[in-house]
Design a protein around this motif. Structure first.
Motif, PDB file in Angstrom:
ATOM      1  N   MET A 186     128.415  42.997  77.254  1.00 32.24           N
ATOM      2  CA  MET A 186     127.222  42.205  77.558  1.00 32.24           C
ATOM      3  C   MET A 186     127.418  40.750  77.120  1.00 32.24           C
ATOM      4  N   MET A 187     128.020  40.565  75.935  1.00 28.79           N
ATOM      5  CA  MET A 187     128.241  39.192  75.456  1.00 28.79           C
ATOM      6  C   MET A 187     129.174  38.441  76.404  1.00 28.79           C
ATOM      7  N   GLY A 188     130.171  39.142  76.943  1.00 30.93           N
ATOM      8  CA  GLY A 188     131.069  38.504  77.912  1.00 30.93           C
ATOM      9  C   GLY A 188     130.278  37.949  79.079  1.00 30.93           C
ATOM     10  N   ALA A 189     129.357  38.762  79.614  1.00 31.96           N
ATOM     11  CA  ALA A 189     128.550  38.316  80.747  1.00 31.96           C
ATOM     12  C   ALA A 189     127.658  37.144  80.345  1.00 31.96           C
ATOM     13  N   PHE A 190     127.102  37.219  79.133  1.00 32.17           N
ATOM     14  CA  PHE A 190     126.221  36.136  78.699  1.00 32.17           C
ATOM     15  C   PHE A 190     126.988  34.837  78.460  1.00 32.17           C
ATOM     16  N   VAL A 191     128.216  34.957  77.932  1.00 31.68           N
ATOM     17  CA  VAL A 191     129.023  33.746  77.751  1.00 31.68           C
ATOM     18  C   VAL A 191     129.210  33.069  79.109  1.00 31.68           C
ATOM     19  N   VAL A 224     132.365  39.402  82.175  1.00 40.32           N
ATOM     20  CA  VAL A 224     132.369  38.240  83.077  1.00 40.32           C
ATOM     21  C   VAL A 224     132.467  38.724  84.525  1.00 40.32           C
ATOM     22  N   MET A 225     133.321  39.724  84.752  1.00 37.82           N
ATOM     23  CA  MET A 225     133.483  40.217  86.118  1.00 37.82           C
ATOM     24  C   MET A 225     132.211  40.882  86.622  1.00 37.82           C
ATOM     25  N   ALA A 226     131.435  41.455  85.701  1.00 34.92           N
ATOM     26  CA  ALA A 226     130.213  42.153  86.104  1.00 34.92           C
ATOM     27  C   ALA A 226     129.077  41.184  86.387  1.00 34.92           C
ATOM     28  N   ALA A 227     129.127  39.983  85.786  1.00 35.09           N
ATOM     29  CA  ALA A 227     127.988  39.056  85.865  1.00 35.09           C
ATOM     30  C   ALA A 227     127.520  38.764  87.292  1.00 35.09           C
ATOM     31  N   PRO A 228     128.422  38.515  88.256  1.00 39.40           N
ATOM     32  CA  PRO A 228     127.912  38.233  89.606  1.00 39.40           C
ATOM     33  C   PRO A 228     127.365  39.469  90.328  1.00 39.40           C
ATOM     34  N   ILE A 229     127.688  40.671  89.834  1.00 43.34           N
ATOM     35  CA  ILE A 229     127.278  41.889  90.546  1.00 43.34           C
ATOM     36  C   ILE A 229     126.018  42.495  89.958  1.00 43.34           C
ATOM     37  N   TYR A 230     125.984  42.614  88.646  1.00 40.24           N
ATOM     38  CA  TYR A 230     124.871  43.300  87.988  1.00 40.24           C
ATOM     39  C   TYR A 230     123.930  42.306  87.331  1.00 40.24           C
ATOM     40  N   SER A 231     122.735  42.798  87.033  1.00 40.88           N
ATOM     41  CA  SER A 231     121.768  41.995  86.309  1.00 40.88           C
ATOM     42  C   SER A 231     122.327  41.673  84.921  1.00 40.88           C
ATOM     43  N   VAL A 232     122.425  40.378  84.597  1.00 46.14           N
ATOM     44  CA  VAL A 232     122.938  39.970  83.286  1.00 46.14           C
ATOM     45  C   VAL A 232     121.793  40.055  82.290  1.00 46.14           C
ATOM     46  N   ASN A 233     121.682  41.169  81.587  1.00 47.31           N
ATOM     47  CA  ASN A 233     120.607  41.291  80.610  1.00 47.31           C
ATOM     48  C   ASN A 233     121.106  41.983  79.350  1.00 47.31           C
TER      49      ASN A 233
END
Lengths: 402, 295
Positions: free
Chosen positions: B52-57, B214-223
């Motif tokens: 999750m932190m990866g996506a938030f970064v 990071v790879m998930a950020a464009p696909i899934y809800s970043v929460n």
């Protein structure tokens, strides 16, 4: 579990000059905001509901006939057992007179039963299920902001009338999703639309691509999203990614402004939805929203949060008029008085507890149309309350079948 | 149209491909978990929060510094990995001599703290993150429309998995690592700094989670809860593959993604449970997991 207590304007003078001690239990009016303070619904309900209830108490002057108003809050974590144990403790040991919000049907239903048994008031804003004013209705229970009929059927009917004649549903596989799909399907069929199929997805679910491909293969013009929160966000995001929105339209049957904020306009633009409140409708709504946002780091109120303000505020007015905080008498007074505030311009309470007010059919703006954060909706149409909510003739509430 | 089990064969191909894409995420996440468990004997429950932190970064560097996806792909593993190293040095390293349970409790607690902090700061409904411009659009494969971005995810995941496997199994550094788990004193005696090796391994495992984020950020809800939703499935993948087996984690990750994809066609309601059913069956027949070496 977080329990916060906030004492609103405990003026010593107020207590000493109290006019009507005898009619008010334990010398104060105590309202509990029981909501999701940490989970999936904490943005659309949560702390914003506590702030809204406090604003209503402030606007009532902090006291009613000399009795101070106190707002307490707790996190029910969207679980029925936690909600009921807090409600029991509040009613039995802590002198709480009314409980507000109750997002999540399971929690709302559990507390509804306890409030009914104890003759206490519940002011439901966040939960969506229609049975709350049908089979589970109560003489002291109210459902304020919206329900699956108003959002689901309202949106489905409008979209079908505008040419969205064939539908495929992506439905969250639990009571709320099933109810939302059922309400929407009825409206679609009543308007001559066709149901091409549906798929029930697990809750919660992150990847919607399989389901979206099934929806695409159905050839339906409209893909109806009978889910909420992160599920809806994921489905919309991925539909755009797979290019589905080029030939088919997505319709969220329950969308909150916090969802749009999280999706961004680039992804959400053009979507239609029904809402009970939008902050940018007139001067009154803007004034409320501005005060609210100042206390909530700039977040605009959701319809659930605005609804909590309206419900608590009407409850306080009714206590003042009834000169008592005794549940059944206050409930009668609440039904008697008209509801006029920024949220409900001409609201009224039905015998089954449904608060009937105007709803709005809205469309999400394009990034070019939006002037900035939270400028998200174009209001296409105001849906009059009597059209927006389930007709009284269809209500199965036992109280109205005397 | 050709039918297979009552489903048009094109639709079936489509679903299998989608399953492969989901499998890519499972593989990337379970790879890091298996690495950390296999070499450190720590059951890293913080893995979901680190993902999750990866996506938030990715979202934070975009919204605050204007740095796009590619920069995030580099920065997120470095930042989150560094935080992982800090956690390992200050807390985890004190638990190696104790029962596994202590590591599990600590990392689980940390995950709750991290998720709570993000929830407090950014709310629950998450942040918007778009597919990078270079990877927008898609290919029409005949049986389905494949977004370019998803194709990239599968390739990148395969590359990462293969790279990690080669690093651990085929290089000298990897052999030191494996030796250090077998007999740390002996390896230390040969002049290898085992604690540093262990710390870096944890940092690497965490960095893998951040890349997946990071790879998930464009696909899934970043929460803030995106990690806790996926981590349970990933644990099941690791258990099925065999705790600590890197090859097992990779192969099972992709396989279970495929299986889940098929379930979504035939019986969607069971899509979230099918992995756990497989886990139960595997545990009954082969408790050490499909690729586990046994104890």
């Amino acid at each position: 579990m977080i329990i916060k207590r906030l004492l609103m304007s405990v003026a010593a003078l107020a207590l000493s000059t109290g006019l009507a001690h005898a009619q008010y239990s334990d010398g104060k009016i105590k309202i509990g905001v029981l909501t999701d303070l940490s989970g999936t619904y904490s943005d659309l309900a949560g702390q914003g509901n506590v702030v809204a209830a406090q604003m209503a108490a402030e606007d009532a002057g902090g006291k009613i006939n000399g009795m101070p108003i106190e707002i307490v809050s707790a996190d029910h974590q969207n679980k029925a057992d936690i909600a009921s144990s807090i409600a029991r403790k509040w009613y039995e040991n802590e002198g709480v007179d009314a409980i507000a919000d109750l997002v999540t049907t399971a929690a709302a239903r559990a507390v509804r039963e306890i409030s009914k048994e104890k003759g206490k008031i519940d002011l439901i804003s966040g939960a969506a299920s229609l049975p709350l004013t049908n089979d589970w209705c109560s003489p002291t229970g109210f459902h304020w902001t919206y329900d699956n009929f108003a959002t689901g059927a309202g949106t489905a009917a409008s979209v079908t009338k505008q040419g969205g004649s064939s539908w495929f549903f992506l439905t969250a596989d639990y009571a709320f999703g099933h109810d939302l799909q059922a309400q929407s399907e009825r409206a679609i069929k009543a308007n001559g639309g066709e149901i091409k199929g549906s798929v029930r997805h697990p809750f919660p679910n992150a990847d919607f691509s399989s389901f979206l491909l099934q929806a695409q293969a159905s050839g339906a013009k409209i893909i109806g999203l009978a889910n909420a929160g992160a599920d809806t966000i994921n489905a919309i995001k991925q539909a755009k990614e797979f290019g589905i929105t080029k030939n088919q339209n997505l319709v969220g049957l329950l969308i909150f402004i916090s969802d749009i904020h999280s999706l961004g306009l680039e992804t959400a633009q053009g979507m239609m939805l029904t809402t009970g409140f939008y902050w940018d409708i007139d001067d009154q709504t803007r004034a409320f929203a501005k005060r609210f946002a100042a206390k909530m780091n700039g977040r605009m109120p959701s319809m659930v949060q605005a609804g909590v303000y309206s419900a608590v505020s009407h409850y306080l007015k009714s206590i003042q008029a009834a000169k008592t905080d005794e549940g059944v008498k206050v409930a009668d007074k609440m039904r008697e008085l008209p509801i006029k505030d920024f949220f409900a311009k001409n609201g009224k309470l039905r015998p089954n507890g449904r608060m009937v007010h105007d709803m709005y059919l809205a469309q999400v703006k394009t990034p070019a149309e939006s002037k900035g954060p939270w400028d998200y909706y174009k209001i296409l149409r105001t849906i009059p309350g009597d059209e927006a909510f389930q007709p009284m003739s269809e209500s199965t509430c036992p109280l109205t079948k005397k | 149209m050709t039918l297979l089990f009552g489903i048009p064969i094109q639709a079936l191909f489509g679903q299998l491909l989608l399953g492969l894409i989901n499998g890519a995420f499972y593989a990337m996440l379970s790879l890091g978990l298996a690495l950390i468990f296999g070499l450190l004997n720590i059951i890293n429950f913080t893995h979901g929060a680190q993902y999750m932190m990866g996506a938030f970064v990715a979202w934070l560097v975009l919204s605050h510094a204007g740095l796009g996806y590619w920069a995030a792909l580099l920065l997120a593993p470095l930042l989150v990995g560094a935080l992982g190293i800090l956690i390992e040095r200050t807390m985890l390293s004190r638990l190696y001599k104790l029962d596994h349970l202590y590591g599990l409790l600590l990392t689980f607690g940390l995950a709750l703290v991290i998720e709570g902090g993000f929830r407090q700061l950014y709310g629950i409904s998450g942040a918007p993150y778009a597919v990078p411009e270079e990877l927008q659009g898609g290919w029409n494969l005949g049986f389905m429309y494949l977004p370019i971005y998803r194709g990239w995810v599968v390739l990148a995941s395969l590359f990462l998995c293969l790279g990690t496997w080669l690093l651990i199994e085929k290089t000298k550094l990897g052999s030191y690592l494996r030796a250090a788990t077998e007999n740390p004193q002996l390896v230390q005696a040969f002049g290898v700094n085992v604690p540093v090796l262990v710390t870096l391994t944890y940092g690497f495992g965490v960095a893998l989670a951040a890349i997946a984020g990071v790879m998930a950020a464009p696909i899934y809800s970043v929460n803030p809860l995106m990690g806790s939703n996926i981590i349970i499935v990933v644990f099941a993948v690791v258990v099925i593959g065999g705790m600590g087996s890197i090859l097992g984690a990779i192969v099972t990750g992709f396989m279970l993604g495929l299986l889940e994809g098929l379930t979504k066609v035939f019986y969607p309601e069971a899509a979230s449970t099918v992995i756990f059913v497989v886990m139960a069956i595997v545990l009954m027949i082969k408790p050490q997991g499909l690729f586990g070496k046994g104890s």
